[in-house]
Scaffold this motif. Sequence first.
Motif, PDB file in Angstrom:
ATOM      1  N   SER A 216       1.897   9.808  -3.334  1.00 42.03           N
ATOM      2  CA  SER A 216       2.336   8.504  -2.844  1.00 42.03           C
ATOM      3  C   SER A 216       1.203   7.492  -2.909  1.00 42.03           C
ATOM      4  O   SER A 216       1.395   6.340  -3.336  1.00 42.03           O
ATOM      5  N   MET A 217       0.027   7.911  -2.471  1.00 37.54           N
ATOM      6  CA  MET A 217      -1.113   6.994  -2.446  1.00 37.54           C
ATOM      7  C   MET A 217      -1.516   6.570  -3.857  1.00 37.54           C
ATOM      8  O   MET A 217      -1.788   5.380  -4.108  1.00 37.54           O
ATOM      9  N   THR A 218      -1.517   7.506  -4.787  1.00 37.21           N
ATOM     10  CA  THR A 218      -1.871   7.176  -6.169  1.00 37.21           C
ATOM     11  C   THR A 218      -0.890   6.176  -6.765  1.00 37.21           C
ATOM     12  O   THR A 218      -1.281   5.152  -7.340  1.00 37.21           O
ATOM     13  N   ALA A 219       0.401   6.471  -6.610  1.00 36.89           N
ATOM     14  CA  ALA A 219       1.425   5.583  -7.163  1.00 36.89           C
ATOM     15  C   ALA A 219       1.433   4.236  -6.443  1.00 36.89           C
ATOM     16  O   ALA A 219       1.607   3.184  -7.071  1.00 36.89           O
ATOM     17  N   GLY A 220       1.247   4.257  -5.126  1.00 40.55           N
ATOM     18  CA  GLY A 220       1.272   3.024  -4.355  1.00 40.55           C
ATOM     19  C   GLY A 220       0.123   2.091  -4.701  1.00 40.55           C
ATOM     20  O   GLY A 220       0.317   0.876  -4.837  1.00 40.55           O
ATOM     21  N   ILE A 221      -1.059   2.641  -4.834  1.00 43.70           N
ATOM     22  CA  ILE A 221      -2.216   1.805  -5.180  1.00 43.70           C
ATOM     23  C   ILE A 221      -2.051   1.226  -6.580  1.00 43.70           C
ATOM     24  O   ILE A 221      -2.328   0.037  -6.817  1.00 43.70           O
ATOM     25  N   ALA A 222      -1.602   2.056  -7.527  1.00 42.40           N
ATOM     26  CA  ALA A 222      -1.391   1.560  -8.897  1.00 42.40           C
ATOM     27  C   ALA A 222      -0.355   0.439  -8.908  1.00 42.40           C
ATOM     28  O   ALA A 222      -0.553  -0.612  -9.541  1.00 42.40           O
ATOM     29  N   ALA A 223       0.751   0.647  -8.194  1.00 45.33           N
ATOM     30  CA  ALA A 223       1.792  -0.388  -8.136  1.00 45.33           C
ATOM     31  C   ALA A 223       1.283  -1.630  -7.426  1.00 45.33           C
ATOM     32  O   ALA A 223       1.627  -2.764  -7.804  1.00 45.33           O
ATOM     33  N   GLY A 224       0.468  -1.453  -6.396  1.00 46.21           N
ATOM     34  CA  GLY A 224      -0.088  -2.595  -5.676  1.00 46.21           C
ATOM     35  C   GLY A 224      -0.974  -3.454  -6.561  1.00 46.21           C
ATOM     36  O   GLY A 224      -0.877  -4.696  -6.533  1.00 46.21           O
ATOM     37  N   ILE A 225      -1.815  -2.820  -7.333  1.00 46.16           N
ATOM     38  CA  ILE A 225      -2.709  -3.568  -8.231  1.00 46.16           C
ATOM     39  C   ILE A 225      -1.895  -4.340  -9.264  1.00 46.16           C
ATOM     40  O   ILE A 225      -2.144  -5.533  -9.517  1.00 46.16           O
ATOM     41  N   LEU A 226      -0.903  -3.674  -9.857  1.00 44.72           N
ATOM     42  CA  LEU A 226      -0.105  -4.310 -10.900  1.00 44.72           C
ATOM     43  C   LEU A 226       0.725  -5.474 -10.352  1.00 44.72           C
ATOM     44  O   LEU A 226       0.761  -6.566 -10.935  1.00 44.72           O
ATOM     45  N   THR A 227       1.405  -5.244  -9.239  1.00 42.53           N
ATOM     46  CA  THR A 227       2.272  -6.302  -8.702  1.00 42.53           C
ATOM     47  C   THR A 227       1.466  -7.478  -8.164  1.00 42.53           C
ATOM     48  O   THR A 227       1.844  -8.639  -8.357  1.00 42.53           O
ATOM     49  N   MET A 228       0.357  -7.183  -7.507  1.00 43.09           N
ATOM     50  CA  MET A 228      -0.441  -8.265  -6.934  1.00 43.09           C
ATOM     51  C   MET A 228      -1.040  -9.149  -8.019  1.00 43.09           C
ATOM     52  O   MET A 228      -1.058 -10.385  -7.899  1.00 43.09           O
ATOM     53  N   THR A 229      -1.531  -8.555  -9.089  1.00 48.57           N
ATOM     54  CA  THR A 229      -2.182  -9.338 -10.141  1.00 48.57           C
ATOM     55  C   THR A 229      -1.179 -10.008 -11.074  1.00 48.57           C
ATOM     56  O   THR A 229      -1.400 -11.143 -11.519  1.00 48.57           O
ATOM     57  N   LEU A 230      -0.061  -9.352 -11.350  1.00 38.82           N
ATOM     58  CA  LEU A 230       0.889  -9.890 -12.321  1.00 38.82           C
ATOM     59  C   LEU A 230       1.923 -10.822 -11.695  1.00 38.82           C
ATOM     60  O   LEU A 230       2.381 -11.768 -12.347  1.00 38.82           O
ATOM     61  N   MET A 231       2.309 -10.575 -10.452  1.00 41.00           N
ATOM     62  CA  MET A 231       3.374 -11.364  -9.830  1.00 41.00           C
ATOM     63  C   MET A 231       2.854 -12.465  -8.912  1.00 41.00           C
ATOM     64  O   MET A 231       3.471 -13.520  -8.797  1.00 41.00           O
ATOM     65  N   LEU A 232       1.727 -12.195  -8.238  1.00 38.53           N
ATOM     66  CA  LEU A 232       1.266 -13.146  -7.222  1.00 38.53           C
ATOM     67  C   LEU A 232      -0.114 -13.724  -7.509  1.00 38.53           C
ATOM     68  O   LEU A 232      -0.682 -14.424  -6.674  1.00 38.53           O
ATOM     69  N   ASP A 233      -0.669 -13.417  -8.677  1.00 38.22           N
ATOM     70  CA  ASP A 233      -1.985 -13.941  -9.068  1.00 38.22           C
ATOM     71  C   ASP A 233      -3.062 -13.605  -8.044  1.00 38.22           C
ATOM     72  O   ASP A 233      -3.988 -14.397  -7.807  1.00 38.22           O
ATOM     73  N   GLY A 234      -2.953 -12.445  -7.409  1.00 41.56           N
ATOM     74  CA  GLY A 234      -3.968 -11.993  -6.466  1.00 41.56           C
ATOM     75  C   GLY A 234      -5.053 -11.200  -7.159  1.00 41.56           C
ATOM     76  O   GLY A 234      -5.055 -11.043  -8.390  1.00 41.56           O
ATOM     77  N   GLN A 235      -5.982 -10.693  -6.383  1.00 42.66           N
ATOM     78  CA  GLN A 235      -7.087  -9.891  -6.907  1.00 42.66           C
ATOM     79  C   GLN A 235      -6.693  -8.413  -6.927  1.00 42.66           C
ATOM     80  O   GLN A 235      -5.906  -7.953  -6.103  1.00 42.66           O
ATOM     81  N   TRP A 236      -7.314  -7.657  -7.828  1.00 43.34           N
ATOM     82  CA  TRP A 236      -6.958  -6.240  -7.958  1.00 43.34           C
ATOM     83  C   TRP A 236      -7.261  -5.464  -6.687  1.00 43.34           C
ATOM     84  O   TRP A 236      -6.503  -4.576  -6.280  1.00 43.34           O
ATOM     85  N   TRP A 237      -8.362  -5.823  -6.021  1.00 46.43           N
ATOM     86  CA  TRP A 237      -8.723  -5.087  -4.811  1.00 46.43           C
ATOM     87  C   TRP A 237      -7.739  -5.392  -3.669  1.00 46.43           C
ATOM     88  O   TRP A 237      -7.497  -4.539  -2.808  1.00 46.43           O
ATOM     89  N   GLN A 238      -7.194  -6.601  -3.693  1.00 50.72           N
ATOM     90  CA  GLN A 238      -6.161  -6.926  -2.706  1.00 50.72           C
ATOM     91  C   GLN A 238      -4.916  -6.062  -2.948  1.00 50.72           C
ATOM     92  O   GLN A 238      -4.299  -5.553  -2.007  1.00 50.72           O
ATOM     93  N   GLY A 239      -4.573  -5.889  -4.215  1.00 48.54           N
ATOM     94  CA  GLY A 239      -3.443  -5.042  -4.553  1.00 48.54           C
ATOM     95  C   GLY A 239      -3.663  -3.596  -4.153  1.00 48.54           C
ATOM     96  O   GLY A 239      -2.740  -2.916  -3.682  1.00 48.54           O
ATOM     97  N   ALA A 240      -4.899  -3.116  -4.322  1.00 51.44           N
ATOM     98  CA  ALA A 240      -5.207  -1.737  -3.941  1.00 51.44           C
ATOM     99  C   ALA A 240      -5.068  -1.547  -2.435  1.00 51.44           C
ATOM    100  O   ALA A 240      -4.483  -0.550  -1.969  1.00 51.44           O
ATOM    101  N   LEU A 241      -5.598  -2.495  -1.661  1.00 43.40           N
ATOM    102  CA  LEU A 241      -5.469  -2.413  -0.205  1.00 43.40           C
ATOM    103  C   LEU A 241      -4.016  -2.544   0.229  1.00 43.40           C
ATOM    104  O   LEU A 241      -3.555  -1.827   1.129  1.00 43.40           O
ATOM    105  N   PHE A 242      -3.296  -3.451  -0.420  1.00 42.83           N
ATOM    106  CA  PHE A 242      -1.882  -3.652  -0.120  1.00 42.83           C
ATOM    107  C   PHE A 242      -1.091  -2.366  -0.371  1.00 42.83           C
ATOM    108  O   PHE A 242      -0.284  -1.929   0.450  1.00 42.83           O
ATOM    109  N   GLY A 243      -1.347  -1.750  -1.522  1.00 45.08           N
ATOM    110  CA  GLY A 243      -0.650  -0.506  -1.853  1.00 45.08           C
ATOM    111  C   GLY A 243      -0.968   0.615  -0.887  1.00 45.08           C
ATOM    112  O   GLY A 243      -0.069   1.320  -0.417  1.00 45.08           O
TER     113      GLY A 243
END
Length: 303
Positions: A216-243
């Motif tokens: 779950s953690m692996t998939a969640g962090i990967a999805a967080g990085i992708l969605t945050m950077t591609l959909m919301l123009d956020g930073q990759w580390w924000q996506g990792a924490l979000f995931g």
Amino acid sequence: MTSDRTSDVAGAAAEQPEPTEESRVTTGSTAAPSSRAGRNVPVSIAVGVVLGAAVLVSLLTVRQIFVGVVAVAVAIGTIELAGALKRGADIRVTLPPVLIGGQAMVWLSWPFGRNGLLAAFVLTVLACMVWRFRGGIEGYVRDLGASVLSAAYVPLLASFAAMLVVPEDGVFRVLCFMILVVSSDTGGFIAGVLFGKHPMAKVISPKKSWEGFAGSMTAGIAAGILTMTLMLDGQWWQGALFGAALVCTATIGDLVESLIKRDLKIKDMGHLLPGHGGLMDRLDSLLPSAVVSWLLLRLFVPH
């Protein structure tokens, strides 16, 4: 939205004991044979796809419709929770004020945000206090406590999902939230079935494993990085924490609902969804995750 379903079966390597006669009576089951995952997986997937499609249609047409989807889910989930409390422990939730107050929380959160949500919740609690007068003295504290819990657990938490869609980029915020929870569920399911050996919380949810949580953690962090950077123009580390945060809240949500069901000695909250149980068995990981999604996205991507 999300039975001991895919995320609740995220560590499905742990063997289950043969059901006793008592457990068959408690669950009311003459259940169809299930897979190693503990559920009829094809049916579970089909139901999940249908629910996901309903959410997507609401988001991609008129986004306000999503608030209506949340409102319907809140009403059904509240009724299921009240029914489970009645069946399992003879606890009487003051359903009319909780249902009406729940709708007020969801719909007032769109135009008035947190202020509207808080006002509706407080008025709901007050209404529950008065409504329960009708039942007399015996069990007043117990029933009132369950009523307040129902109002907080379902509509209060779900209203944060409704608030996600309010900003101009709200559709993407909701999609990020949904994609992360689904990714957590799916990653945990696959890793748990393939590698699960070490139970995470054996007494509460025997099929959950640490290997499933790692998936779950692996998939969640990967999805967080992708969605945050591609959909919301956020930073990759924000996506990792979000995931990572949503994986934790989704897991906690699963465990909390499993604990409630075990305390009440029931298998599912309801029987609305084939292969899943009740709608609350799908909402369990989404409810706490909605709150954390709203908080983190508001912090990381202000609007």
